[in-house]
Design a protein around this motif. Structure first.
Motif, PDB file in Angstrom:
ATOM      1  N   GLN A 239       0.825  -1.292  -0.102  1.00 51.96           N
ATOM      2  CA  GLN A 239       0.108   0.044  -0.140  1.00 51.96           C
ATOM      3  C   GLN A 239       0.840   1.014  -0.209  1.00 51.96           C
ATOM      4  O   GLN A 239       0.510   2.132  -0.707  1.00 51.96           O
ATOM      5  N   LEU A 240       1.979   1.098   0.632  1.00 55.40           N
ATOM      6  CA  LEU A 240       2.872   2.333   0.927  1.00 55.40           C
ATOM      7  C   LEU A 240       3.467   2.549  -0.525  1.00 55.40           C
ATOM      8  O   LEU A 240       3.561   3.653  -0.937  1.00 55.40           O
ATOM      9  N   ASN A 241       3.902   1.613  -1.219  1.00 53.66           N
ATOM     10  CA  ASN A 241       4.486   1.729  -2.440  1.00 53.66           C
ATOM     11  C   ASN A 241       3.523   2.183  -3.472  1.00 53.66           C
ATOM     12  O   ASN A 241       3.617   3.318  -4.287  1.00 53.66           O
ATOM     13  N   ASP A 242       2.500   1.789  -3.468  1.00 58.35           N
ATOM     14  CA  ASP A 242       1.186   2.490  -4.278  1.00 58.35           C
ATOM     15  C   ASP A 242       1.008   3.838  -4.130  1.00 58.35           C
ATOM     16  O   ASP A 242       0.896   4.576  -4.898  1.00 58.35           O
ATOM     17  N   LEU A 243       0.913   4.107  -2.834  1.00 53.75           N
ATOM     18  CA  LEU A 243       0.966   5.454  -2.387  1.00 53.75           C
ATOM     19  C   LEU A 243       1.801   6.474  -2.790  1.00 53.75           C
ATOM     20  O   LEU A 243       1.702   7.538  -3.329  1.00 53.75           O
ATOM     21  N   GLU A 244       3.305   5.893  -2.819  1.00 55.05           N
ATOM     22  CA  GLU A 244       4.191   6.733  -3.229  1.00 55.05           C
ATOM     23  C   GLU A 244       3.948   7.010  -4.841  1.00 55.05           C
ATOM     24  O   GLU A 244       4.093   8.178  -5.376  1.00 55.05           O
ATOM     25  N   ASN A 245       3.643   6.185  -5.474  1.00 51.69           N
ATOM     26  CA  ASN A 245       3.450   6.491  -6.807  1.00 51.69           C
ATOM     27  C   ASN A 245       2.432   7.245  -7.112  1.00 51.69           C
ATOM     28  O   ASN A 245       2.358   8.103  -7.812  1.00 51.69           O
ATOM     29  N   TRP A 246       1.383   6.884  -6.469  1.00 49.09           N
ATOM     30  CA  TRP A 246       0.136   7.879  -6.616  1.00 49.09           C
ATOM     31  C   TRP A 246       0.216   9.551  -6.225  1.00 49.09           C
ATOM     32  O   TRP A 246      -0.107  10.365  -6.968  1.00 49.09           O
ATOM     33  N   LEU A 247       1.296   9.571  -5.138  1.00 45.70           N
ATOM     34  CA  LEU A 247       1.704  10.862  -4.895  1.00 45.70           C
ATOM     35  C   LEU A 247       2.393  11.821  -5.975  1.00 45.70           C
ATOM     36  O   LEU A 247       2.284  12.966  -6.127  1.00 45.70           O
ATOM     37  N   TYR A 248       3.103  10.947  -6.968  1.00 46.09           N
ATOM     38  CA  TYR A 248       3.897  11.372  -8.118  1.00 46.09           C
ATOM     39  C   TYR A 248       3.001  11.779  -9.212  1.00 46.09           C
ATOM     40  O   TYR A 248       3.340  12.386 -10.086  1.00 46.09           O
ATOM     41  N   GLU A 249       1.773  10.831  -9.073  1.00 46.22           N
ATOM     42  CA  GLU A 249       0.987  11.019 -10.308  1.00 46.22           C
ATOM     43  C   GLU A 249      -0.453  11.731 -10.170  1.00 46.22           C
ATOM     44  O   GLU A 249      -0.398  12.872  -9.774  1.00 46.22           O
ATOM     45  N   GLU A 250      -1.592  10.806 -10.213  1.00 49.65           N
ATOM     46  CA  GLU A 250      -2.733  11.504  -9.930  1.00 49.65           C
ATOM     47  C   GLU A 250      -2.973  12.305  -8.430  1.00 49.65           C
ATOM     48  O   GLU A 250      -3.759  13.102  -8.636  1.00 49.65           O
ATOM     49  N   GLY A 251      -2.241  11.802  -7.666  1.00 48.66           N
ATOM     50  CA  GLY A 251      -2.369  12.554  -6.426  1.00 48.66           C
ATOM     51  C   GLY A 251      -1.479  13.604  -6.077  1.00 48.66           C
ATOM     52  O   GLY A 251      -1.257  14.219  -4.901  1.00 48.66           O
ATOM     53  N   GLU A 252      -0.751  14.270  -7.034  1.00 51.69           N
ATOM     54  CA  GLU A 252       0.314  15.262  -6.842  1.00 51.69           C
ATOM     55  C   GLU A 252      -0.530  16.566  -6.459  1.00 51.69           C
ATOM     56  O   GLU A 252       0.001  17.307  -5.751  1.00 51.69           O
ATOM     57  N   ASP A 253      -1.705  16.669  -6.990  1.00 49.13           N
ATOM     58  CA  ASP A 253      -2.489  17.972  -6.532  1.00 49.13           C
ATOM     59  C   ASP A 253      -3.817  17.790  -6.088  1.00 49.13           C
ATOM     60  O   ASP A 253      -4.721  18.225  -6.713  1.00 49.13           O
ATOM     61  N   CYS A 254      -4.019  17.228  -5.029  1.00 46.79           N
ATOM     62  CA  CYS A 254      -5.335  17.007  -4.552  1.00 46.79           C
ATOM     63  C   CYS A 254      -5.722  17.844  -3.240  1.00 46.79           C
ATOM     64  O   CYS A 254      -4.770  18.714  -2.949  1.00 46.79           O
ATOM     65  N   GLU A 255      -6.724  17.828  -2.747  1.00 45.91           N
ATOM     66  CA  GLU A 255      -7.444  18.733  -1.670  1.00 45.91           C
ATOM     67  C   GLU A 255      -6.597  18.167  -0.405  1.00 45.91           C
ATOM     68  O   GLU A 255      -6.179  17.053  -0.515  1.00 45.91           O
ATOM     69  N   ARG A 256      -6.824  18.971   0.518  1.00 45.84           N
ATOM     70  CA  ARG A 256      -5.959  18.586   1.747  1.00 45.84           C
ATOM     71  C   ARG A 256      -6.659  17.332   2.444  1.00 45.84           C
ATOM     72  O   ARG A 256      -5.986  16.340   2.775  1.00 45.84           O
ATOM     73  N   GLU A 257      -8.020  17.269   2.238  1.00 43.74           N
ATOM     74  CA  GLU A 257      -8.710  16.207   2.902  1.00 43.74           C
ATOM     75  C   GLU A 257      -8.297  14.816   2.295  1.00 43.74           C
ATOM     76  O   GLU A 257      -8.251  13.996   2.887  1.00 43.74           O
ATOM     77  N   THR A 258      -8.155  14.815   1.046  1.00 44.81           N
ATOM     78  CA  THR A 258      -7.557  13.707   0.056  1.00 44.81           C
ATOM     79  C   THR A 258      -6.490  12.963   0.949  1.00 44.81           C
ATOM     80  O   THR A 258      -6.310  11.708   1.368  1.00 44.81           O
ATOM     81  N   TYR A 259      -5.352  13.877   1.127  1.00 43.21           N
ATOM     82  CA  TYR A 259      -4.041  13.545   1.929  1.00 43.21           C
ATOM     83  C   TYR A 259      -4.424  13.123   3.317  1.00 43.21           C
ATOM     84  O   TYR A 259      -3.959  12.084   3.846  1.00 43.21           O
TER      85      TYR A 259
END
Ligand code: ATP
Ligand code: MG
Length: 707
Positions: free
Chosen positions: A652-672
């Motif tokens: 999950q942590l690995n997936d999250l890392e990838n997500w942070l650099y891709e679609e998760g790069e620019d999300c709302e605060r709550e998402t994080y």
């Protein structure tokens, strides 16, 4: 509660705070005391101060500096046009002729005025102070150049108001320096006045003031200034190097704003080195333009030659001050220097040459202005207790009052404050009028602003007496504590005369008292019945000294005669003062605009806060991912989790890392924060187990063995 002093420099700002223990210059979020006067914008937020300056080269179009000298001015003002030549940002004239810096902010083109940009910088300084003092900022004193005219002072106050600062006083920069000097001197005496010259040579201006100190008091005597500073030296050197690079490398720095900015940055460094070193020093810039590396060198004597015109103007400004202060060389105790550019050796030499004394460096050259402003704030604010120190400033330009004629009276004018008149101060001008009229306040000498008019006041509701005669209208003309000149009130003196055997009444005596200490008579016209059509009186507020009155006696006599204060009179006069309504047209934003800008600023502040929180939430999640993965892979938590669960969490942590650099790069605060909470739900029990074990390892092993 905290009180602060702000030195708003063209290049950088300093903030000092008054605490019970003394004055302290505050450090910002980069642990630096200087906050560059630079504001930048990116897609989502504003970047102000050190961070803005650091990203200037890569975000030139959306980075703005140099706005101090544009305050209160219109786009087509020749001074503005001159300043804009050295400002790389995009600037446009707005519909009302004002200046609009065009930047891309929140994904759209927006315009901001110099006042709004100043307010943004003040917001940053306010935050810096609140963080350093761990309390909200209440009151402040802001320093401004001695040569600032009414429009510039009002604009500065507007900017402070937009930023929600409560300004107790705008203080001339050299006066703040003088206070920082005098406040801690315990060898000042009542009967032994000490004359000190203060030289402030900064980034955009040279200011020189003469000040006299006695015990617990200072009084400014005169000031002179020129609109030259360290940046003019940089520009002179840039001119030289640009020419050299054009000849040697066939590249023209002027064709590329980024290259020009890099050149100026390197030149400033070189200039500072030359202050400490007289030998030849190198200037190297890699990949300057078209991938060409450039290199050159310069030594101090060469710089002095190139800057001869600037040095000449510095010398003239020193000499002008000497003449205007009317001090002889022997009467000058010392010449104190502040401001970054006074570190240049040839400036110190010029001081010695003109004032016949070596330059003294009693004060911290960078921080003195802010420290003086903080001291003044502490003296004025009830929030801090501090010993008194009297400060009498000066009005730097002569000021005149002009009034329109009406059907029966002619127009007129009078110089109400000569140049270098003590300030704050109020004076009354009395004008005989039968109807409403306009009174203007204008500068009585050339000022560094395109419009000589300070304001026009429409004095309303003036009527003739029942007998159709003129009434006396008293205008109170005031230089306030901010150096702003205004008509603070207009009153109609309704006089009624009654034949009476008694001696003159109290009113007349009061009038006589007020006219004491009168100045030389203004050039007021005499009306037909021999009474002056206009005259003025001092109203000596704030303990300012009353100016001497050469030739004033005759005038006072006439005024006295008019009020009939002699005790042989048989008329009793009763006077009633009626406050008159006024309508004023002067500089500064109107209340509606001001409130609009204030709201905009608040919105931007909350937007910045939200953005900071969003970034913080993202950083927290990212940090958690790295930290937890380390702990679960060979780290301290590995042994407290069963293998299948461990593998699942790491995946999950690995997936999250990838997500942070891709679609998760620019999300709302709550998402994080939601993702972080979900993860913590899984990892908290592991942490708890680890904690329990550390508390009681023996029990844990026993339990494990029993499973
Ligand atoms: P202003 O007072 O004009 O609004 P400011 O207060 O921002 O501007 P200062 O901080 O007093 O200006 O001075 C900055 C200037 O001093 C810059 O031009 C800088 O290059 C120059 N300066 C700083 N240190 C040195 C030095 N060692 N030698 C020469 N110049 C220096
Ligand atoms: Mg300065």
């Amino acid at each position: 509660m905290s009180v602060i002093g702000i030195d708003f420099g063209n290049e950088g700002c300093y903030v000092a705070a008054a605490r019970s223990g003394g004055i302290e210059t505050l450090a910002n979020d980069y642990s630096l005391r200087a906050t560059p006067s630079v504001v930048a914008f990116d897609g989502k937020k504003r970047i102000i101060g050190v961070a803005a300056k650091n990203q200037q080269v890569t975000n030139m179009k959306n980075t703005v500096g140099g706005f101090k000298r544009l305050l209160g001015r219109k786009f087509n003002d020749p001074h503005v046009q001159h300043e804009l030549k050295s400002i790389p940002a995009r600037v446009e004239a707005r519909n009302d002729g004002s200046i609009g810096f065009k930047v891309n902010y929140l994904q759209e083109d927006q315009h901001f005025s110099p006042e709004q940009l100043t307010a943004m910088l003040f917001t940053k300084l306010k935050e810096t102070s609140a963080a350093a003092m761990q309390t909200q900022v209440n009151d402040c004193v802001i320093a401004c150049p001695v040569f600032f005219t009414n429009a510039e002072r009002r604009a500065l106050l507007d900017a402070a108001q937009i930023a929600g600062l409560n300004v107790l006083r705008l203080m001339n920069e050299t006066t703040a320096t003088a206070l920082a000097y005098g406040f801690y001197k315990n060898d000042l005496f009542e009967d032994k006045p000490r004359n000190v010259i203060f030289v402030d040579f900064g980034h955009s201006a040279l200011q020189v003031s003469a000040c006299v100190f006695t015990k617990g008091k200072l009084k400014m005597l005169a000031s002179s200034w020129d609109q030259i500073g360290g940046r003019d030296i940089d520009l002179a050197l840039a001119e030289y190097f640009t020419k050299e690079f054009l000849e040697r490398y066939k590249i023209n720095a002027k064709t590329n704003a980024r290259a020009n900015l890099r050149l100026l940055t390197e030149i400033e460094k070189l200039k500072k080195q030359m202050s400490a070193n007289s030998t030849k020093l190198p200037l190297n810039i890699e990949c300057f333009l078209d991938d060409v590396d450039v290199s050159s060198s310069m030594q101090r004597s060469q710089m002095e030659e190139l800057c001869a015109p600037v040095l000449q103007r510095v010398e003239q400004t020193f000499k002008k001050l000497l003449a205007e202060s009317k001090l002889s060389l022997d009467e000058i105790h010392s010449v104190e220097i502040v401001g970054g550019s006074t570190r240049i050796p040839s400036i110190k030499q010029l001081i010695e040459q003109v004032f016949n004394k070596p330059a003294s460096t009693t004060l911290n050259q960078d921080e003195a202005v802010s420290r003086g402003a903080a001291l003044q704030c502490a003296i004025m604010s009830p929030a801090v207790r501090v010993r008194e120190f009297g400060v009498t400033d000066i009005q730097n330009y002569a000021v005149k009052v002009l009034w329109d004629g009406d059907g029966s009276s002619s127009n007129g004018e009078v110089e109400i404050f000569p140049q270098f008149h003590p300030s704050p101060f109020s004076r009354l001008v009395t004008i005989a009028r039968k109807g409403p009229f306009n009174a203007s306040i204008v500068y009585g000498q050339q000022v560094p602003y395109p419009d000589q008019t300070i304001g026009v006041w429409k004095i309303k509701d003036v009527k003739p007496t029942e007998r159709g005669e003129s009434q006396d209208v008293k205008l109170k003309v005031r230089i306030n504590q901010n150096g702003i000149v205004l008509i603070s009130s207009a009153t109609l003196v309704d006089r009624k005369e009654q034949e009476e055997a008694a001696a003159a009444g109290e009113q007349a005596a009061a009038a006589e008292e007020k006219s004491a200490g009168e100045q030389a008579a203004p050039n007021a016209a005499e009306s037909a019945d021999g009474q002056p059509e206009a005259y003025f009186e001092n109203e000596d507020d704030n303990n300012t000294s009353t100016a001497s009155s050469p030739g004033g006696q005759g005038w006072a006599q006439r005024v006295k005669g008019w009020f009939g204060s002699g005790n042989d009179k048989t008329k009793k006069k009763t006077t009633k003062a009626i406050e008159l309504p006024m309508e004023v047209a002067t500089h500064g934003f109107n209340p509606a605009d001001l409130s609009n800008f204030t709201q905009q600023e608040s919105k931007m502040i909350s937007n910045d806060q939200k953005e900071t929180e969003r970034i913080d939430a993202k950083n927290a999640l990212e940090e958690f991912v790295y930290d937890m993965r380390n702990k679960l892979q060979g780290g301290q938590l590995e042994r407290y989790v069963v293998e299948s669960e461990r593998e699942s969490i790491v995946a999950q942590l690995n997936d999250l890392e990838n997500w942070l650099y891709e679609e998760g790069e620019d999300c709302e605060r709550e998402t994080y924060t939601n993702r972080l909470t979900a993860l913590q739900k899984q990892t908290d029990p592991i942490k708890l187990r680890a904690h329990d074990y550390e508390q009681c390892p023996a029990g844990f092993d026993e339990l494990k063995n029993s499973i």
